[in-house]
Design an enzyme around this catalytic site. Structure first.
Site, PDB file in Angstrom:
ATOM      1  N   ASN A  56     102.370  28.953  17.672  1.00 14.74           N
ATOM      2  CA  ASN A  56     101.043  28.348  17.794  1.00 14.74           C
ATOM      3  C   ASN A  56     100.307  28.631  16.496  1.00 14.74           C
ATOM      4  OD1 ASN A  56      98.470  27.584  18.412  1.00 14.74           O
ATOM      5  ND2 ASN A  56      98.297  28.823  20.270  1.00 14.74           N
ATOM      6  N   LYS A  92     100.359  32.559  16.028  1.00 16.91           N
ATOM      7  CA  LYS A  92     100.775  33.369  17.182  1.00 16.91           C
ATOM      8  C   LYS A  92     102.190  32.965  17.545  1.00 16.91           C
ATOM      9  CE  LYS A  92      96.235  33.402  19.277  1.00 16.91           C
ATOM     10  NZ  LYS A  92      95.503  32.491  20.111  1.00 16.91           N
ATOM     11  N   ARG A  99     103.232  24.399  19.463  1.00 15.05           N
ATOM     12  CA  ARG A  99     102.048  23.891  20.145  1.00 15.05           C
ATOM     13  C   ARG A  99     101.282  23.001  19.169  1.00 15.05           C
ATOM     14  NH1 ARG A  99      96.259  26.530  21.028  1.00 15.05           N
ATOM     15  NH2 ARG A  99      95.457  24.919  22.388  1.00 15.05           N
ATOM     16  N   HIS A 158      93.849  21.510  26.730  1.00  9.96           N
ATOM     17  CA  HIS A 158      94.445  22.509  27.644  1.00  9.96           C
ATOM     18  C   HIS A 158      95.510  21.873  28.541  1.00  9.96           C
ATOM     19  CE1 HIS A 158      90.387  24.880  27.565  1.00  9.96           C
ATOM     20  NE2 HIS A 158      91.239  25.446  26.726  1.00  9.96           N
ATOM     21  N   GLY A 161      87.309  28.820  25.859  1.00  4.15           N
ATOM     22  CA  GLY A 161      87.134  27.379  26.002  1.00  4.15           C
ATOM     23  C   GLY A 161      87.507  27.075  27.446  1.00  4.15           C
ATOM     24  N   ARG A 165      80.406  27.086  23.037  1.00  7.87           N
ATOM     25  CA  ARG A 165      80.229  25.625  22.969  1.00  7.87           C
ATOM     26  C   ARG A 165      79.268  25.144  24.047  1.00  7.87           C
ATOM     27  NH1 ARG A 165      86.478  24.289  23.204  1.00  7.87           N
ATOM     28  NH2 ARG A 165      87.039  26.122  22.024  1.00  7.87           N
ATOM     29  N   GLU A 212      91.155  33.955  36.007  1.00  4.10           N
ATOM     30  CA  GLU A 212      92.100  34.937  36.556  1.00  4.10           C
ATOM     31  C   GLU A 212      91.453  36.286  36.849  1.00  4.10           C
ATOM     32  OE1 GLU A 212      95.521  35.171  33.886  1.00  4.10           O
ATOM     33  OE2 GLU A 212      95.477  33.001  33.691  1.00  4.10           O
ATOM     34  N   GLU A 244     100.917  29.441  28.744  1.00  9.12           N
ATOM     35  CA  GLU A 244     101.168  28.268  27.899  1.00  9.12           C
ATOM     36  C   GLU A 244     102.453  28.428  27.080  1.00  9.12           C
ATOM     37  OE1 GLU A 244      96.900  28.578  26.923  1.00  9.12           O
ATOM     38  OE2 GLU A 244      96.980  26.409  26.661  1.00  9.12           O
TER      39      GLU A 244
END
Ligand code: ADP
Length: 395
Positions: free
Chosen positions: A7, A14, A90, A179, A211, A240, A333, A383
């Site tokens: 990513n 990452k 990604r 997402h 986000g 945001r 979560e 992900e």
């Protein structure tokens, strides 16, 4: 199979090395400050984390250090790079070109580049990551997994904006949603739990993190989602603003005597719960401040829950019902009180949260009462694993 999941951001990278059979993470880590100085944090599973300050003038150098770390005699987890079977990347924006993950070819690279316009901060960095990996692992198959792909099933009435149709035709101005990898992963798991993988189904996925976005999933397909042309739209987020009357942009530019770009920076980086509270973008800080009597922190939390309830309600309306709802990502979560607060709006659906069952963090659980009309779940997202699965499926 060993899948290297990447990513790549503009100054960060990452990664995870995943064994696709056991679905276990073999090693993971992060390169930061690429192009500035450079730091690699590498965590081999079962061994100590290693942090190295190393010069990373570009992404190729970063990938090279990661590959060295993975095959290092001390902190490594593989003997040599030939053990890596595939790489999954990604990619943030696939525009209308990609409704599914694809094996990366020269044409795919070109098509991703053509979407740069739509995600100028992310797609160029994603492409640099692919090129860096190709240079260092020339014979390993690579797959692109797009954040937008899952939402390509939205119907026209959901994705079009009420602007002259030519702007959609000429410039592709429309809702894309983001997402997608997470919404796809969590909705599949939710349908599996409720035993509706092969029947008609209506579920709502609340991905609430720094986000945040909420998606309506009908018969396994995204039919609407709260983020839009960019990830700025929809819910109130960490920094945001989420949905806002666009006239505010011009009004603020005039009042602040600044450019439209400057206002967009404010809406992206200085707004959301941080802008409202003046405390933090992190919900743990907000809860603490609110419990200590900070009024603006309380307003920020109230606004967040309100917006979530608004989107959930609108998706129940467009799907004409809902079978189950899932919460995922950092807040979804882990934030027990926020889940409860959002679900308190949903009494009209016959939703009832069991406080004991809701007392969970970061693990899969049903949190609604036995007699709740709609079942509500916590389902941790993953992900990287989703990208690894897509990669294996394609090669
Ligand atoms: P990102 O969008 O950056 O991936 P995350 O999904 O990690 O973000 O979500 C970050 C948010 O999740 C933060 O607001 C944080 O407060 C919240 N969060 C993470 N862990 C916990 C926890 N254990 N308890 C409460 N909130 C948490």
């Amino acid at each position: 199979m060993l899948v290297f999941v990447v990513n790549c951001g503009s100054s960060s990278l990452k990664y995870q090395l995943i064994d696709s059979e056991s679905e276990k993470v073999i090693a993971k880590g992060l390169c930061e400050r690429i192009g500035i100085d450079g730091r690699l944090t590498h965590k081999p599973t079962g061994k100590d984390e290693v942090v190295k300050e190393v010069a990373m003038p570009d992404h190729k150098a970063a990938v090279s250090f990661v590959l060295e770390a993975l095959s290092d005699t001390e902190c490594g987890v593989i003997k040599d790079l030939s053990e890596i079977d595939a790489v999954g990347h990604r990619i943030v924006h696939g525009g209308e070109k990609f409704a599914k993950s694809v094996v990366i070819t020269d044409e795919v690279m070109k098509a991703i580049e053509e979407c740069n316009d739509l995600a100028p901060l992310h797609n160029p960095a994603n492409l640099i990551g692919i090129t860096a990996c190709q240079a260092l692992m020339p014979n390993i198959p690579m797959v692109a997994v797009f954040d937008t792909a899952f939402h390509q099933t939205m119907p026209r009435e959901a994705y079009l904006y009420g602007v002259p149709f030519e702007y959609y035709e000429q410039y592709k101005v429309r809702k894309y949603g983001f997402h997608g990898t997470s919404h796809s992963f969590v909705s599949k798991r939710l349908l599996n739990i409720i035993g509706k993988e092969n029947e008609e189904s209506k579920v709502i996925i609340c991905h609430l993190g720094n986000g945040s976005s909420i998606t309506a999933v009908k018969n396994g397909e995204s039919v609407d989602t709260s983020m839009g042309f960019t990830p700025l739209d929809g819910l109130l987020m960490g920094t945001r603003s989420g949905s806002i009357d666009p006239a505010v942009v011009q009004f603020l530019a005039a009042k602040l005597d600044c450019s439209l770009d400057d206002v967009l920076t404010i809406l992206n980086k200085k707004s959301g719960v941080e802008g409202i509270s003046g405390v933090s973008s992190d919900f743990r800080d907000l809860e603490k401040a609110s419990n200590e009597g900070n009024k603006r922190a309380t307003i920020a939390l109230d606004m967040f829950a309100y917006r979530c309830a608004q989107f959930i309600g609108s998706y129940v309306a467009v799907m004409n019902g809902v079978d189950a709802i899932a919460f995922t990502a950092g807040i979804g979560e882990n934030n027990i009180s926020m889940r409860k607060k959002i679900c308190e709006y949903l009494g009209y659906l016959g939703i009832c949260i069991d406080d004991n069952k809701n007392n969970v963090r970061g693990e899969e659980a049903c949190i609604s009462t036995e007699d709740s009309n709609v079942s509500v779940y916590v389902i941790p997202t993953n992900e990287e694993l989703a990208i690894a699965r897509e990669t294996v499926a394609l090669i």
